[in-house]
Write a protein that holds these residues in place. Structure first.
Motif, PDB file in Angstrom:
ATOM      1  N   LEU A 103       0.857  -1.184   0.000  1.00 53.92           N
ATOM      2  CA  LEU A 103       0.000   0.000   0.000  1.00 53.92           C
ATOM      3  C   LEU A 103       0.891   1.230   0.000  1.00 53.92           C
ATOM      4  CD1 LEU A 103      -1.401  -1.999   2.597  1.00 53.92           C
ATOM      5  CD2 LEU A 103      -3.251  -0.729   1.514  1.00 53.92           C
ATOM      6  N   VAL A 104       0.788   2.036  -1.051  1.00 51.83           N
ATOM      7  CA  VAL A 104       1.504   3.307  -1.098  1.00 51.83           C
ATOM      8  C   VAL A 104       0.444   4.369  -0.825  1.00 51.83           C
ATOM      9  CG1 VAL A 104       2.960   4.853  -2.445  1.00 51.83           C
ATOM     10  CG2 VAL A 104       3.160   2.372  -2.752  1.00 51.83           C
ATOM     11  N   VAL A 105       0.564   5.003   0.338  1.00 58.99           N
ATOM     12  CA  VAL A 105      -0.480   5.910   0.810  1.00 58.99           C
ATOM     13  C   VAL A 105      -0.065   7.356   0.565  1.00 58.99           C
ATOM     14  CG1 VAL A 105      -1.934   6.572   2.772  1.00 58.99           C
ATOM     15  CG2 VAL A 105      -1.045   4.211   2.602  1.00 58.99           C
ATOM     16  N   TYR A 106      -0.794   8.012  -0.328  1.00 61.42           N
ATOM     17  CA  TYR A 106      -0.650   9.446  -0.574  1.00 61.42           C
ATOM     18  C   TYR A 106      -1.734  10.102   0.281  1.00 61.42           C
ATOM     19  CZ  TYR A 106       2.182   8.030  -4.564  1.00 61.42           C
ATOM     20  OH  TYR A 106       3.153   7.477  -5.359  1.00 61.42           O
ATOM     21  N   TYR A 107      -1.340  10.914   1.234  1.00 62.62           N
ATOM     22  CA  TYR A 107      -2.304  11.400   2.224  1.00 62.62           C
ATOM     23  C   TYR A 107      -2.396  12.922   2.310  1.00 62.62           C
ATOM     24  CZ  TYR A 107       1.997  11.822   4.893  1.00 62.62           C
ATOM     25  OH  TYR A 107       3.261  12.154   5.289  1.00 62.62           O
ATOM     26  N   GLY A 108      -1.753  13.637   1.410  1.00 59.73           N
ATOM     27  CA  GLY A 108      -1.728  15.094   1.472  1.00 59.73           C
ATOM     28  C   GLY A 108      -2.925  15.746   0.803  1.00 59.73           C
TER      29      GLY A 108
END
Length: 187
Positions: free
Chosen positions: A136-141
């Protein structure tokens, strides 16, 4: 040199995927991961690729045709929360990858959501083979991104260590919320 989260995700996949495996791209996006997975599983393997956006399907279809790996991919115009019904229960999965957030260069209001991601993870874990991995590559911005990151952290921490190993990988001195990678490996 340290690898970006995306490059490291590919390294983690290349370490375990073999010709003939069945794998999942839970968020096909622009097709980069889907194409890599298709190359790794070869013509005897199978990639299930999910996305809710028509643009993602078109981008991925084009990418697969350019790479000559279209035949081993099932493109599914549906959300990853449908994995439980879209992939037969007896299917043994070697790996899955998620890029959580929104499709680059598209409508930033269309984002992955914690509840559907949890549904997908639940369905994948029951099909994951020993030594299989979920990346899981989490982009959270973005709006909603922190909630999804919190879910992934909590979900991962609650997995029993007797059955799973979980790794996180992130750069802690970079600006603009660099993505965080999670790797769940079944023992």
């Amino acid at each position: 040199m340290l690898q970006t989260a995306m490059r490291f995700s590919h390294t983690l996949l290349k370490e375990i995927i073999q010709t003939g495996d069945t794998v999942v791209d839970a968020t096909m996006g622009n097709g980069n991961d889907t194409a890599l997975l298709a190359q790794l599983v070869g013509t005897n393997g199978l990639v299930y690729a999910f996305d809710i956006q028509e643009q993602a399907l078109q981008n991925t279809e084009n990418r697969l045709l350019e790479s000559g790996v279209r035949e081993q991919v099932r493109l599914l115009h549906q959300g990853h929360e449908t994995i439980e019904t879209a992939i037969p229960e007896e299917t043994a999965l070697r790996a899955a990858i998620f890029n959580l957030g929104y499709l680059p260069k598209s409508d930033k209001q269309i984002i992955t959501k914690p509840d559907t991601t949890k549904q997908a993870l639940d369905a994948l874990l029951t099909r994951l083979v020993s030594n299989g991995r979920i990346i899981l590559v989490v982009y959270y911005g973005h709006a909603g991104g922190e909630a999804e990151l919190a879910l992934i952290k909590e979900y991962s921490q609650q997995l029993p260590q007797e059955e799973y190993s979980v790794l996180t990988y992130q750069f802690i001195n970079q600006k603009n919320n660099p993505p965080i990678l999670f790797c769940i490996e079944k023992k």
